[in-house]
Design a protein around this motif. Structure first.
Motif, PDB file in Angstrom:
ATOM      1  N   GLY A  98       0.821  -1.211   0.000  1.00  0.00           N
ATOM      2  CA  GLY A  98       0.000   0.000   0.000  1.00  0.00           C
ATOM      3  C   GLY A  98       0.848   1.251   0.000  1.00  0.00           C
ATOM      4  N   LEU A  99       1.952   1.200   0.736  1.00  0.00           N
ATOM      5  CA  LEU A  99       2.893   2.324   0.757  1.00  0.00           C
ATOM      6  C   LEU A  99       3.454   2.587  -0.627  1.00  0.00           C
ATOM      7  CD1 LEU A  99       4.796   4.402   2.126  1.00  0.00           C
ATOM      8  CD2 LEU A  99       6.325   2.494   2.614  1.00  0.00           C
ATOM      9  N   VAL A 100       3.871   1.518  -1.318  1.00  0.00           N
ATOM     10  CA  VAL A 100       4.423   1.670  -2.664  1.00  0.00           C
ATOM     11  C   VAL A 100       3.368   2.257  -3.604  1.00  0.00           C
ATOM     12  CG1 VAL A 100       5.299   0.387  -4.666  1.00  0.00           C
ATOM     13  CG2 VAL A 100       6.181  -0.098  -2.380  1.00  0.00           C
ATOM     14  N   TRP A 118      -3.237  17.403  -1.842  1.00  0.00           N
ATOM     15  CA  TRP A 118      -4.263  16.491  -1.337  1.00  0.00           C
ATOM     16  C   TRP A 118      -4.730  15.490  -2.392  1.00  0.00           C
ATOM     17  CZ3 TRP A 118      -8.550  16.588  -4.240  1.00  0.00           C
ATOM     18  CH2 TRP A 118      -8.831  17.755  -4.953  1.00  0.00           C
ATOM     19  N   ALA A 119      -4.387  15.671  -3.660  1.00  0.00           N
ATOM     20  CA  ALA A 119      -4.889  14.825  -4.742  1.00  0.00           C
ATOM     21  C   ALA A 119      -4.627  13.330  -4.537  1.00  0.00           C
ATOM     22  CB  ALA A 119      -4.325  15.287  -6.084  1.00  0.00           C
ATOM     23  N   PRO A 120      -3.457  12.900  -4.037  1.00  0.00           N
ATOM     24  CA  PRO A 120      -3.243  11.465  -3.858  1.00  0.00           C
ATOM     25  C   PRO A 120      -4.075  10.851  -2.733  1.00  0.00           C
ATOM     26  CG  PRO A 120      -1.256  12.686  -3.289  1.00  0.00           C
ATOM     27  CD  PRO A 120      -2.236  13.670  -3.833  1.00  0.00           C
ATOM     28  N   LEU A 121      -4.720  11.693  -1.933  1.00  0.00           N
ATOM     29  CA  LEU A 121      -5.598  11.141  -0.899  1.00  0.00           C
ATOM     30  C   LEU A 121      -6.823  10.466  -1.521  1.00  0.00           C
ATOM     31  CD1 LEU A 121      -5.415  13.991   1.770  1.00  0.00           C
ATOM     32  CD2 LEU A 121      -4.204  11.805   1.768  1.00  0.00           C
ATOM     33  N   VAL A 122      -7.188  10.862  -2.750  1.00  0.00           N
ATOM     34  CA  VAL A 122      -8.343  10.245  -3.415  1.00  0.00           C
ATOM     35  C   VAL A 122      -8.099   8.762  -3.695  1.00  0.00           C
ATOM     36  CG1 VAL A 122      -9.855  10.314  -5.441  1.00  0.00           C
ATOM     37  CG2 VAL A 122      -9.168  12.452  -4.319  1.00  0.00           C
ATOM     38  N   PRO A 123      -7.024   8.376  -4.402  1.00  0.00           N
ATOM     39  CA  PRO A 123      -6.786   6.941  -4.562  1.00  0.00           C
ATOM     40  C   PRO A 123      -6.400   6.272  -3.245  1.00  0.00           C
ATOM     41  CG  PRO A 123      -5.030   8.196  -5.620  1.00  0.00           C
ATOM     42  CD  PRO A 123      -6.082   9.179  -5.202  1.00  0.00           C
ATOM     43  N   ALA A 124      -5.872   7.044  -2.308  1.00  0.00           N
ATOM     44  CA  ALA A 124      -5.511   6.475  -1.012  1.00  0.00           C
ATOM     45  C   ALA A 124      -6.739   5.995  -0.242  1.00  0.00           C
ATOM     46  CB  ALA A 124      -4.734   7.487  -0.177  1.00  0.00           C
ATOM     47  N   VAL A 125      -7.888   6.575  -0.516  1.00  0.00           N
ATOM     48  CA  VAL A 125      -9.108   6.145   0.180  1.00  0.00           C
ATOM     49  C   VAL A 125     -10.040   5.320  -0.707  1.00  0.00           C
ATOM     50  CG1 VAL A 125      -9.035   8.068   1.808  1.00  0.00           C
ATOM     51  CG2 VAL A 125     -10.400   8.284  -0.265  1.00  0.00           C
ATOM     52  N   THR A 126      -9.679   5.110  -1.959  1.00  0.00           N
ATOM     53  CA  THR A 126     -10.540   4.319  -2.843  1.00  0.00           C
ATOM     54  C   THR A 126      -9.854   3.052  -3.343  1.00  0.00           C
ATOM     55  OG1 THR A 126      -9.876   5.696  -4.731  1.00  0.00           O
ATOM     56  CG2 THR A 126     -11.909   6.315  -3.604  1.00  0.00           C
ATOM     57  N   VAL A 127      -8.783   3.176  -4.045  1.00  0.00           N
ATOM     58  CA  VAL A 127      -8.113   2.035  -4.674  1.00  0.00           C
ATOM     59  C   VAL A 127      -7.344   1.195  -3.649  1.00  0.00           C
ATOM     60  CG1 VAL A 127      -6.357   1.364  -6.362  1.00  0.00           C
ATOM     61  CG2 VAL A 127      -7.901   3.259  -6.865  1.00  0.00           C
ATOM     62  N   ILE A 128      -6.484   1.831  -2.903  1.00  0.00           N
ATOM     63  CA  ILE A 128      -5.585   1.112  -1.993  1.00  0.00           C
ATOM     64  C   ILE A 128      -6.349   0.324  -0.925  1.00  0.00           C
ATOM     65  CG2 ILE A 128      -3.690   1.364  -0.334  1.00  0.00           C
ATOM     66  CD1 ILE A 128      -2.754   3.756  -2.116  1.00  0.00           C
ATOM     67  N   PRO A 129      -7.396   0.882  -0.307  1.00  0.00           N
ATOM     68  CA  PRO A 129      -8.119   0.093   0.693  1.00  0.00           C
ATOM     69  C   PRO A 129      -8.750  -1.188   0.138  1.00  0.00           C
ATOM     70  CG  PRO A 129      -8.659   2.393   0.941  1.00  0.00           C
ATOM     71  CD  PRO A 129      -7.868   2.275  -0.322  1.00  0.00           C
ATOM     72  N   LEU A 130      -9.272  -1.143  -1.060  1.00  0.00           N
ATOM     73  CA  LEU A 130      -9.872  -2.352  -1.631  1.00  0.00           C
ATOM     74  C   LEU A 130      -8.829  -3.437  -1.864  1.00  0.00           C
ATOM     75  CD1 LEU A 130     -12.421  -0.822  -4.153  1.00  0.00           C
ATOM     76  CD2 LEU A 130     -12.901  -1.917  -1.968  1.00  0.00           C
ATOM     77  N   VAL A 131      -7.684  -3.040  -2.370  1.00  0.00           N
ATOM     78  CA  VAL A 131      -6.599  -4.004  -2.607  1.00  0.00           C
ATOM     79  C   VAL A 131      -6.120  -4.588  -1.278  1.00  0.00           C
ATOM     80  CG1 VAL A 131      -4.222  -4.252  -3.435  1.00  0.00           C
ATOM     81  CG2 VAL A 131      -5.875  -2.928  -4.771  1.00  0.00           C
ATOM     82  N   THR A 132      -5.875  -3.733  -0.293  1.00  0.00           N
ATOM     83  CA  THR A 132      -5.345  -4.230   0.972  1.00  0.00           C
ATOM     84  C   THR A 132      -6.389  -5.032   1.757  1.00  0.00           C
ATOM     85  OG1 THR A 132      -5.758  -2.113   2.088  1.00  0.00           O
ATOM     86  CG2 THR A 132      -3.550  -2.468   1.164  1.00  0.00           C
ATOM     87  N   PHE A 133      -7.676  -4.713   1.616  1.00  0.00           N
ATOM     88  CA  PHE A 133      -8.714  -5.519   2.269  1.00  0.00           C
ATOM     89  C   PHE A 133      -8.659  -6.953   1.776  1.00  0.00           C
ATOM     90  CE2 PHE A 133     -12.889  -7.562   2.084  1.00  0.00           C
ATOM     91  CZ  PHE A 133     -13.205  -7.600   3.440  1.00  0.00           C
ATOM     92  N   LEU A 134      -8.635  -7.109   0.483  1.00  0.00           N
ATOM     93  CA  LEU A 134      -8.624  -8.458  -0.091  1.00  0.00           C
ATOM     94  C   LEU A 134      -7.395  -9.248   0.339  1.00  0.00           C
ATOM     95  CD1 LEU A 134      -9.955  -7.628  -3.654  1.00  0.00           C
ATOM     96  CD2 LEU A 134     -11.167  -8.850  -1.833  1.00  0.00           C
ATOM     97  N   ILE A 135      -6.244  -8.613   0.308  1.00  0.00           N
ATOM     98  CA  ILE A 135      -5.023  -9.315   0.701  1.00  0.00           C
ATOM     99  C   ILE A 135      -5.026  -9.617   2.201  1.00  0.00           C
ATOM    100  CG2 ILE A 135      -2.508  -9.236   0.787  1.00  0.00           C
ATOM    101  CD1 ILE A 135      -2.641  -7.345  -1.677  1.00  0.00           C
ATOM    102  N   ASN A 136      -5.448  -8.656   3.012  1.00  0.00           N
ATOM    103  CA  ASN A 136      -5.511  -8.883   4.461  1.00  0.00           C
ATOM    104  C   ASN A 136      -6.477 -10.010   4.811  1.00  0.00           C
ATOM    105  OD1 ASN A 136      -3.778  -7.145   6.080  1.00  0.00           O
ATOM    106  ND2 ASN A 136      -4.893  -5.454   5.153  1.00  0.00           N
TER     107      ASN A 136
END
Length: 142
Positions: A98-100, A118-136
């Motif tokens: 997620g950091l990468v 603040w622009a990267p906060l948008v994918p930080a709250v949409t894309v990254i959480p879905l990916v990390t949820f599935l892996i976790n």
């Protein structure tokens, strides 16, 4: 019953829906912590054009908050809990991915693209959480 309703019902019965909701709440808390560390660093500490340098610090604090909350609440009752440190290491690996991703979005959007800090906060709250949820769910707490 539509396919969407059947899928929603199956997710609720299997416990995935509850996990996803709890994961989202903890993710929201972690994201708030991340933003509270990232934005001051990028505003007052990092040199112009180096917003990506604030990401590791903000992510480290967010991970320190996230693991206990995810372990005790998000994935409560799912899988096993190991005391040998292996789950924590897996969690760190997932968060590292997620950091990468976050560093990549920050570099592309802010440092290269010239968008607002603040622009990267948008994918930080949409894309990254879905990916990390599935892996976790499947690898760390499965």
């Amino acid at each position: 019953m539509t396919a969407i309703q059947r899928r929603f019902s199956a997710m609720r019965q299997s416990g995935v829906l509850g996990q996803l909701i709890r994961f989202g709440i903890v993710g929201g808390i972690s994201t708030l912590v991340y933003a509270l560390v990232y934005l001051p660093l990028v505003t007052w500490v990092m040199p112009e054009g180096w917003a990506v340098g604030a990401v590791p610090f903000a992510f480290a604090v967010a991970v320190a908050v996230g693991f206990p909350l995810h372990s005790m609440w998000s994935f409560k009752g799912h899988g096993t809990r190991k005391r040998d440190g292996s789950q924590q290491m897996k969690f760190i690996v997932v968060q590292g991915s997620g950091l990468v991703m976050n560093m990549g979005f920050t570099w592309l959007l802010v440092d290269l693209g010239g968008l607002a800090d603040w622009a990267p906060l948008v994918p930080a709250v949409t894309v990254i959480p879905l990916v990390t949820f599935l892996i976790n769910r499947h690898w760390v707490f499965g």
